[in-house]
Design an enzyme around this catalytic site. Structure first.
Site, PDB file in Angstrom:
ATOM      1  N   GLN A 103       0.994  -0.886   0.160  1.00  0.00           N
ATOM      2  CA  GLN A 103       0.055   0.240   0.046  1.00  0.00           C
ATOM      3  C   GLN A 103       0.807   1.036   0.091  1.00  0.00           C
ATOM      4  OE1 GLN A 103      -3.593   0.040  -0.724  1.00  0.00           O
ATOM      5  NE2 GLN A 103      -2.751  -1.556  -1.048  1.00  0.00           N
ATOM      6  N   HIS A 134       1.305   2.571  -3.563  1.00  0.00           N
ATOM      7  CA  HIS A 134       0.798   3.619  -4.472  1.00  0.00           C
ATOM      8  C   HIS A 134       1.105   5.157  -4.136  1.00  0.00           C
ATOM      9  CE1 HIS A 134      -2.623   1.257  -5.817  1.00  0.00           C
ATOM     10  NE2 HIS A 134      -2.837   0.120  -4.422  1.00  0.00           N
ATOM     11  N   GLU A 190      -9.593   1.683   5.502  1.00  0.00           N
ATOM     12  CA  GLU A 190     -10.053   1.163   4.001  1.00  0.00           C
ATOM     13  C   GLU A 190     -10.001   0.139   3.942  1.00  0.00           C
ATOM     14  OE1 GLU A 190      -9.027   1.981  -0.676  1.00  0.00           O
ATOM     15  OE2 GLU A 190      -7.339   2.124   0.659  1.00  0.00           O
ATOM     16  N   HIS A 191      -8.627  -0.631   4.633  1.00  0.00           N
ATOM     17  CA  HIS A 191      -8.224  -2.473   3.891  1.00  0.00           C
ATOM     18  C   HIS A 191      -7.861  -2.522   5.688  1.00  0.00           C
ATOM     19  CE1 HIS A 191      -7.002  -0.436  -0.072  1.00  0.00           C
ATOM     20  NE2 HIS A 191      -8.246  -1.195  -0.793  1.00  0.00           N
ATOM     21  N   ASP A 235      -6.741  -6.151  -4.022  1.00  0.00           N
ATOM     22  CA  ASP A 235      -6.902  -5.129  -5.671  1.00  0.00           C
ATOM     23  C   ASP A 235      -7.460  -5.541  -6.515  1.00  0.00           C
ATOM     24  OD1 ASP A 235      -6.586  -2.754  -3.681  1.00  0.00           O
ATOM     25  OD2 ASP A 235      -3.795  -3.251  -4.574  1.00  0.00           O
TER      26      ASP A 235
END
Length: 428
Positions: A255, A258, A322-323, A356
Site C-alpha cells: 500500500q 501507491h 480502508e483495508h 486489489d
C-alpha cells in the site's frame, strides 16, 4: 516508521491522524477549475489537460482504432490474468443481485420495492505513476451487470496523448461505452456539467488523489451523485506473535507504494513482531522499483503496540481503515469486533493484493475514516431502489381514517382531503 507504545485513548485522534491536506488547502483550486469548466467547457478542459498532463488535445474521445491497437499491445499473459480476475469479480458481484421485496402491510395495501439501474455513470481511472486498469474491472463490471446504459470512462493521457493500453483493453472488454483522455479535477468537472465532447453523468465513481476526492465532493453540489469520498490508499494490519513478519511487511509496503500520501499502520500485541516487521520493511523496500514513493509513505506510517486485544480493536474501529488485514491466532475476535472497515482480509495467506486484483471483492473503498458511514462499491452502487404501492377500496378504508387524523394534526388539510374525498365516494 514511528513506533508508538500503548497510546492513551485521549491521544488516539492525534496518533491516527491521516497525512492529508485540509479541504481549505485544496477547495479553492478545485472550485476555480470547476467554475471555468462550467463556463468554457472543452476549452477549459483542454487548458488544464495541457497544464497538468503536458499535452494539448483537440479531441478527448478515444477512437475505435486506438482501442483496437491497444488490444495488440497487451500481452497474452496479462490478458489471461485480466480474464481470470474478470471472471471472479463478475461471479461475486452477480451473486449480489437481490429479488424484489413485496408485502401487504394491511389488507388491501400492497407495497413493493424494485431496483433500477442508474442510466449514465462516469468512471474515473487514475493514470499517472500507476495506470490502474484493475479499477476498470472493479467499476465497469458491476455497472454492466446492473444494466447502466451509458458507461463513461475518463483517465489522464500521458505526454504523448495516449492512455495506457491495458486500461483501454480492459475498458473495451468490460463494456465501457466511451473513453476520454481527461484526468484530474477537469475530468470530474467535465462529467459533472457535460461539455460538447464529454457527456454529463448521473453518478461518478472511482478513486483518486486528494484533489479528485474534493472534486467529487464538489460535484454533489451540482446534482451529481458519487460513490464515496475515496482518496489516498491506506492499510491497517493487526498481527500478533503468530504472524509472519515478512508477510506483514510486504502487505504494508504494497500500500505504501501507491503514493507518497498513502498511510500504512501495524497494530500488534507483540513487541517482538513489531521489531521484526520494522527490520523486514527496511530489507524489502530496497528492492522495490517504487521505493522512493514507498519511503515517503512510510514516513507517514506507524507501528503501534497495544497491550490488549480489546484496546487494539477499539483503536482500529476508531481509525476505520480502508483495508484491514487480520493476522492473529484469535482471528474470530477481530472478525466479530470490526465495525468500521472498507474490506477485511483474514489470515496469513490473504494479502490485500488479492482484493486489489483477482479474488472477486471490490477494491474501490472508503478512505480517511469514511468506512464509519460508507460501504465500498458493490452492485447496488449502480442501482436505485424504487418503492411502489397499490391500494384497493378495502385498503383505503383500512388506513384512511388514520391518515386523516395525522394530516389534520400536522395542519395539512389538502393531504386530509385527498383521503376524505375517496372515503366519501365509497360510502355513496
Amino acid at each position: 516508521m514511528k513506533i508508538i507504545n500503548n497510546p492513551p485513548r485521549n491521544t488516539w485522534e492525534e496518533v491516527l491522524k491521516r497525512p492529508t491536506q485540509t479541504i481549505e488547502d485544496i477547495e479553492a483550486t478545485v472550485s476555480e477549475i470547476f467554475h471555468e469548466v462550467e463556463l468554457k467547457g472543452d476549452t477549459a478542459i483542454s487548458k488544464y489537460t495541457s497544464f497538468f498532463d503536458g499535452i494539448t488535445l483537440d479531441t478527448f474521445l478515444v477512437s475505435k482504432n486506438e482501442v483496437s491497437e491497444a488490444q495488440n499491445k497487451v500481452s497474452n499473459e496479462l490478458k489471461n490474468s485480466i480474464s481470470l480476475a474478470k471472471s471472479n469479480i463478475d461471479k461475486f458481484h452477480h451473486a449480489q443481485k437481490t429479488s424484489n421485496v413485496s408485502v401487504e402491510t394491511i389488507e388491501g395495501v400492497h407495497c413493493w420495492q424494485e431496483k433500477r439501474a442508474i442510466e449514465s455513470v462516469g468512471l474515473y481511472i487514475p493514470g499517472g505513476t500507476a495506470p490502474l486498469f484493475s479499477t476498470v474491472l472493479m467499476l465497469a463490471i458491476p455497472a454492466k451487470l446492473a444494466g447502466c446504459k451509458e458507461i463513461i470512462l475518463c483517465s489522464p493521457p500521458d505526454k504523448n496523448g495516449n492512455i495506457n493500453p491495458a486500461i483501454l483493453y480492459t475498458a473495451h472488454l468490460c463494456g465501457v461505452t466511451q473513453i476520454f483522455k481527461v484526468g484530474g479535477i477537469q475530468a470530474i468537472a467535465g462529467m459533472t456539467f457535460g461539455t460538447n465532447q464529454i457527456p454529463k453523468v448521473s453518478k461518478i465513481f472511482g478513486p483518486g488523489n486528494q484533489f479528485v476526492t474534493i472534486a467529487k465532493q464538489l460535484a454533489t453540489k451540482f446534482g451529481v451523485a458519487i460513490d464515496m469520498p475515496a482518496g489516498p490508499s491506506e492499510l491497517l494490519v493487526v498481527a500478533d506473535a503468530s504472524a509472519d513478519a515478512s508477510f506483514v511487511a510486504s502487505d504494508l509496503l504494497s500500500q505504501a507504494e501507491h503514493g507518497a500520501d498513502s498511510q500504512v499502520i501495524l497494530v500488534s500485541t507483540s513487541h517482538d513482531l513489531i521489531k521484526e516487521v520494522e527490520t523486514e520493511i527496511t530489507l524489502q523496500i530496497k528492492e522495490l522499483p517504487r521505493k522512493e514513493i514507498a519511503k515517503k509513505a512510510i514516513q507517514n506510517s506507524k507501528l503501534i503496540y497495544m497491550d490488549t486485544k480489546d484496546a487494539a480493536i477499539d483503536l482500529i474501529n476508531e481509525y476505520g481503515p480502508e483495508h484491514f488485514i487480520i493476522c492473529t491466532k484469535d482471528e474470530a475476535f477481530y472478525i466479530n469486533g470490526i465495525i468500521n472497515a472498507g474490506s477485511v482480509f483474514i489470515g496469513n495467506y490473504t494479502p490485500e493484493s488479492a482484493g486489489d486484483y483477482a479474488s472477486g471483492t471490490n477494491h474501490t473503498l472508503p478512505t480517511n475514516g469514511f468506512s464509519k458511514a460508507y460501504s465500498g462499491v458493490n452492485l447496488d452502487s449502480f442501482m436505485k431502489s424504487m418503492t411502489f404501492q397499490k391500494i384497493t377500496k378495502q385498503g383505503i378504508q383500512n388506513i384512511g381514517p388514520a391518515i386523516e387524523i395525522m394530516a389534520e394534526a400536522e395542519g395539512l388539510q389538502a393531504h386530509k382531503n385527498a383521503v376524505s374525498l375517496r372515503l366519501k365516494s365509497l360510502k355513496k
